[in-house]
Enzyme design. Structure first.
Site, mmCIF file in Angstrom:
data_model
loop_
_atom_site.group_PDB
_atom_site.id
_atom_site.type_symbol
_atom_site.label_atom_id
_atom_site.label_comp_id
_atom_site.label_asym_id
_atom_site.label_seq_id
_atom_site.Cartn_x
_atom_site.Cartn_y
_atom_site.Cartn_z
ATOM 1 C CE LYS A 191 10.163 149.284 125.839
ATOM 2 N NZ LYS A 191 9.001 150.167 126.253
ATOM 3 C CB THR A 235 6.992 144.111 130.417
ATOM 4 O OG1 THR A 235 6.249 143.593 131.167
ATOM 5 C CG2 THR A 235 6.855 145.569 130.539
ATOM 6 C CE1 TYR A 278 10.219 144.686 126.378
ATOM 7 C CE2 TYR A 278 12.404 144.647 126.548
ATOM 8 C CZ TYR A 278 11.433 145.072 127.147
ATOM 9 O OH TYR A 278 11.213 146.125 127.820
ATOM 10 C CG ASP A 307 18.890 146.884 129.629
ATOM 11 O OD1 ASP A 307 17.304 146.919 129.764
ATOM 12 O OD2 ASP A 307 19.452 146.139 130.304
ATOM 13 C CD1 TRP A 342 18.508 145.104 133.431
ATOM 14 C CD2 TRP A 342 19.486 144.158 135.235
ATOM 15 N NE1 TRP A 342 19.547 144.138 132.843
ATOM 16 C CE2 TRP A 342 20.060 143.520 133.996
ATOM 17 C CE3 TRP A 342 20.015 143.998 136.534
ATOM 18 C CZ2 TRP A 342 21.420 142.868 134.070
ATOM 19 C CZ3 TRP A 342 21.310 142.768 136.498
ATOM 20 C CH2 TRP A 342 21.771 142.622 135.289
ATOM 21 C CB ALA A 395 5.938 148.677 127.860
ATOM 22 N N GLY A 432 0.984 149.893 136.441
ATOM 23 C CA GLY A 432 2.240 149.277 136.506
ATOM 24 C C GLY A 432 3.015 149.929 137.468
ATOM 25 C CD GLN A 433 8.246 147.474 138.506
ATOM 26 O OE1 GLN A 433 8.093 146.997 139.632
ATOM 27 N NE2 GLN A 433 8.911 147.051 137.248
ATOM 28 C CG LEU A 434 7.789 154.065 135.289
ATOM 29 C CD1 LEU A 434 8.909 154.743 136.228
ATOM 30 C CD2 LEU A 434 8.527 153.973 133.882
#
Length: 281
Positions: free
Chosen positions: A133, A70, A129, A106, A151, A68, A24-26
């Site tokens: 979380k 997402t 979702y 969030d 975001w 996760a 993933g990107q993170l």
């Protein structure tokens, strides 16, 4: 947040750091900022977190849990599937026994406060979702930094920024929701703040780490087109007009009431991300 000399990279040995959701990107951003440690990033192929960790995962000294579910709208159709990843997966990551940074959202809030959310505000998720979380936060256990952000976007993977760049290059006008307000957060900035949180020896518990400032999705799209030099207009529409299956919070701005690391303004994050994207081309 001040750094403690006893936690500095200079004076301590390199930790064994495990990153879940390695594709993933993170995860990619975290691997970069934690490069002073011995980092191992595991993709879903390496470890599907719906199941306990295989023996070869070993004994990490720190777990950065980014794996996760997402797909927000997809969770409405398969809430059990979302829970297996976001709750069960977090349980399995915590079972490794190391301190864990567990990333939340969030979307654990309903957006009805009318002001920014801080760590002590009570979650009230609107969607399957969001519920997954929120329950995942509890599954992280007591030796966990629960990092809520919002975001997320980066130069890799699928995200709003990448979608807008693609559509903006092909179209004269793009319809974007203008009645949801939040903090678009560049994964590079979130990763740096996560590193700062851990290095400072911050207490376990819930932390809000999101970009400074706030905007709507339509504002964000206009900024993307402006920064990228794309001649594309934004048609502002309502959430109802967009017609997504899962309900979203109308105002989900995250702020910290703690001594949390401060992230740059979202416009700075956007510029940094576009610069990083340009370097990969």
């Amino acid at each position: 947040m001040e750094h403690s000399d006893t936690h500095s990279l200079v004076t301590r040995q390199r930790r064994r750091v495990l990153i879940t959701g390695g594709g993933g990107q993170l995860a990619g951003a975290l691997a970069t900022v934690f490069a002073g440690d011995v980092v191992r990033a595991l993709s879903r192929v390496d470890w599907d977190v719906r199941f306990p960790a295989p023996p070869e995962v070993g004994e990490p000294q720190l777990v950065l849990h980014t794996a996760a579910w997402t797909n927000v709208d997809g969770a409405e159709d398969d809430p059990q599937g979302a829970a297996e990843v976001n709750v069960g997966g977090t349980t399995h990551a915590a079972e490794l026994g190391a301190p864990i940074v567990a990333y939340s959202s969030d979307y654990v809030f309903d957006g009805r406060k009318g002001a920014p959310y801080v760590e002590s505000d009570s979650p009230s998720p609107l969607s399957a979702y969001g519920r997954s979380k929120f329950h995942g936060e509890a599954a992280a256990g007591e030796r966990a930094w629960i990092v809520r952000s919002s975001w997320l976007y980066g130069p890799t993977g699928h995200n709003f920024l990448k979608t807008m760049l693609r559509l903006g290059a092909d179209r004269d006008e793009v319809a974007v929701v203008a009645d949801q307000r939040g903090c678009p957060t560049y994964v590079g900035d979130l990763a740096a703040a996560s590193h700062e949180l851990v290095e400072a020896g911050a207490p376990f518990g819930v932390w809000h780490l999101a970009a400074g400032g706030d905007c709507t999705w339509a504002d964000f799209a206009e900024a993307i087109f402006e920064e990228a030099g794309l001649d594309c207009r934004v048609k502002r529409i309502t959430t109802a007009e967009f017609g997504a299956k899962a309900p979203r919070p109308a105002v989900s701005i995250l702020r910290s009431e703690k001594d949390a690391p401060q992230l740059p303004h979202w416009r700075e994050g956007l510029a940094a991300c576009l610069a990083a994207l340009a370097e990969t081309r």
